[in-house]
Design an enzyme around this catalytic site. Structure first.
Site, PDB file in Angstrom:
ATOM      1  CB  SER A   1      -4.529   9.813 -24.956  1.00  0.00           C
ATOM      2  OG  SER A   1      -5.059  11.039 -24.497  1.00  0.00           O
TER       3      SER A   1
ATOM      4  CG  ASP B   1      -2.026   0.974   1.193  1.00  0.00           C
ATOM      5  OD1 ASP B   1      -1.808   2.123   0.786  1.00  0.00           O
ATOM      6  OD2 ASP B   1      -3.147   0.583   1.578  1.00  0.00           O
ATOM      7  CG  LEU B   2       1.033   3.859  -3.434  1.00  0.00           C
ATOM      8  CD1 LEU B   2       0.404   4.837  -4.421  1.00  0.00           C
ATOM      9  CD2 LEU B   2       2.503   3.652  -3.757  1.00  0.00           C
TER      10      LEU B   2
ATOM     11  CB  SER C   1      -1.684  13.250 -15.809  1.00  0.00           C
ATOM     12  OG  SER C   1      -2.766  13.398 -16.704  1.00  0.00           O
ATOM     13  CG  ASN C   2      -2.757  14.858 -20.949  1.00  0.00           C
ATOM     14  OD1 ASN C   2      -3.823  15.455 -20.915  1.00  0.00           O
ATOM     15  ND2 ASN C   2      -2.699  13.558 -21.178  1.00  0.00           N
TER      16      ASN C   2
ATOM     17  NE  ARG D   1      -8.081  15.697 -23.966  1.00  0.00           N
ATOM     18  CZ  ARG D   1      -7.276  14.924 -23.241  1.00  0.00           C
ATOM     19  NH1 ARG D   1      -7.249  13.614 -23.437  1.00  0.00           N
ATOM     20  NH2 ARG D   1      -6.501  15.455 -22.317  1.00  0.00           N
TER      21      ARG D   1
ATOM     22  CE1 TYR E   1      -4.813  10.989 -12.042  1.00  0.00           C
ATOM     23  CE2 TYR E   1      -5.056  12.239 -14.085  1.00  0.00           C
ATOM     24  CZ  TYR E   1      -4.441  11.233 -13.362  1.00  0.00           C
ATOM     25  OH  TYR E   1      -3.452  10.475 -13.941  1.00  0.00           O
TER      26      TYR E   1
END
Length: 330
Positions: A237, A123-124, A183-184, A246, A208
């Protein structure tokens, strides 16, 4: 183990940061770098590609003698979020290149082979367990966490505190480098006519994205204050092939994803942030930072001739208020 929602509880709809979120399993036959065998739907869009990719074409790129992949054999790397789409594909490539792996997730992980891929459930939120696991590792590839929009409290706990634990465990264990799957979506509120580079202010398209901005800030802190090398990839993506307007700009092919992570593992840069995106003709993100770390993508979404107009801003449907509000708890 914590009782908080596991990484499997988030919906992996734009798989830029796929990481143990119980994404669809892949069975691709993609070779990123010979001689070895080398997720992100729009929300609520039916995806005919669910299931096996075993019939996918094989892409072969013969490495030159000074290819970075030739320098990583025999080293040990930990991979968090190892059961996710990117985790499985990347581990397969790294094992083929001779990298010794420790693969971990909050759910069971299937070993790539029986000799050089030690799998474990962790677990993180368990800093002690992570510190022990990282002992003796050369680096950590941190893919673990919630991979899409969710309630802010869950994102803060899993993605922010969890990333802090990874970095702190790496510092305590004497790990040389952490490669962070960002993430973008950290810049999803920029307009589609803006070319965004990694040094521009963050404009996340949801909570997020906020959690990934925080993760990048933690990486910067640990590099500046504690001399831990950190390389953050703003993942596009990740798909076998693009299929939406997109994705003409955001697509990251499977083999380009492998190349991006190998560049992050092997670069001489102490700290860097770059967009892991294919060489798409339609581009929203400057690729100069990626070039500095040695990432040179090869694939182009334009080859698929996808029609249709993109939705403003760059985050598209992920940037709508409802995409966040619908995922909030009362």
């Amino acid at each position: 183990m914590s009782t908080r929602p596991t990484a499997g509880s988030g919906r992996a709809t734009d798989s830029e940061a796929v990481c143990g979120a119980r994404p669809r399993e892949i069975g691709i036959a993609v070779t990123a770098l010979s001689p070895r065998a080398a997720p992100s739907s729009e929300p609520n869009r039916p995806d005919p590609r669910l299931g096996s990719y075993s019939d996918a074409p094989v892409h072969v790129v013969t490495p030159c003698q000074d290819d970075p992949v030739n320098t990583i054999a025999g080293i040990r790397w930990v991979v968090t979020g190892a059961a996710g789409n990117i985790g499985v594909a990347l581990r397969r490539e790294l094992r083929a290149a001779g990298v010794e792996l420790v693969s971990t997730d909050v759910r069971d992980v299937e070993a790539i082979d029986g000799t050089g891929d030690r799998v474990t459930v962790a677990d993180l939120l368990d800093l002690t367990a992570l510190t022990a696991m990282f002992d003796g590792a050369d680096g950590v590839i941190h893919l673990g966490g919630l991979s899409d929009e969710a309630d802010f409290h869950d994102l803060a706990e899993v993605n922010v505190v969890g990333t802090y634990h990874v970095l702190e465990a790496a510092r305590r264990s004497g790990v040389r480098r952490v490669v962070y799957a960002s993430s973008n979506r950290v810049t999803g509120m920029y307009s589609t006519d803006t070319l965004v580079d990694a040094d521009m202010p963050a404009r996340p398209d949801g909570f997020y994205g906020v959690s990934k901005v925080a993760g990048e800030a933690l990486c910067r802190l640990y590099s500046d204050k504690f001399d831990l090398s950190t390389i953050a990839l703003r993942i596009g993506s990740y798909e076998q092939q693009p299929s939406t307007p997109r994705e003409r700009a955001t697509w990251l092919s499977h083999r380009d994803a492998i190349a991006a992570f190998i560049a992050a593992m092997t670069t001489d840069e102490h700290h860097a942030v770059f967009y892991a995106v294919s060489a798409n003709s339609e581009s929203w993100w400057d690729r100069t930072a990626g070039e500095r770390v040695g990432f040179r993508p090869m694939d182009d979404a334009a080859d698929w001739n996808i029609p249709g107009d993109t939705i403003e801003p760059q985050g598209g449907p992920f940037a709508t208020p409802s995409y966040s509000l619908d995922r909030m708890r009362d």
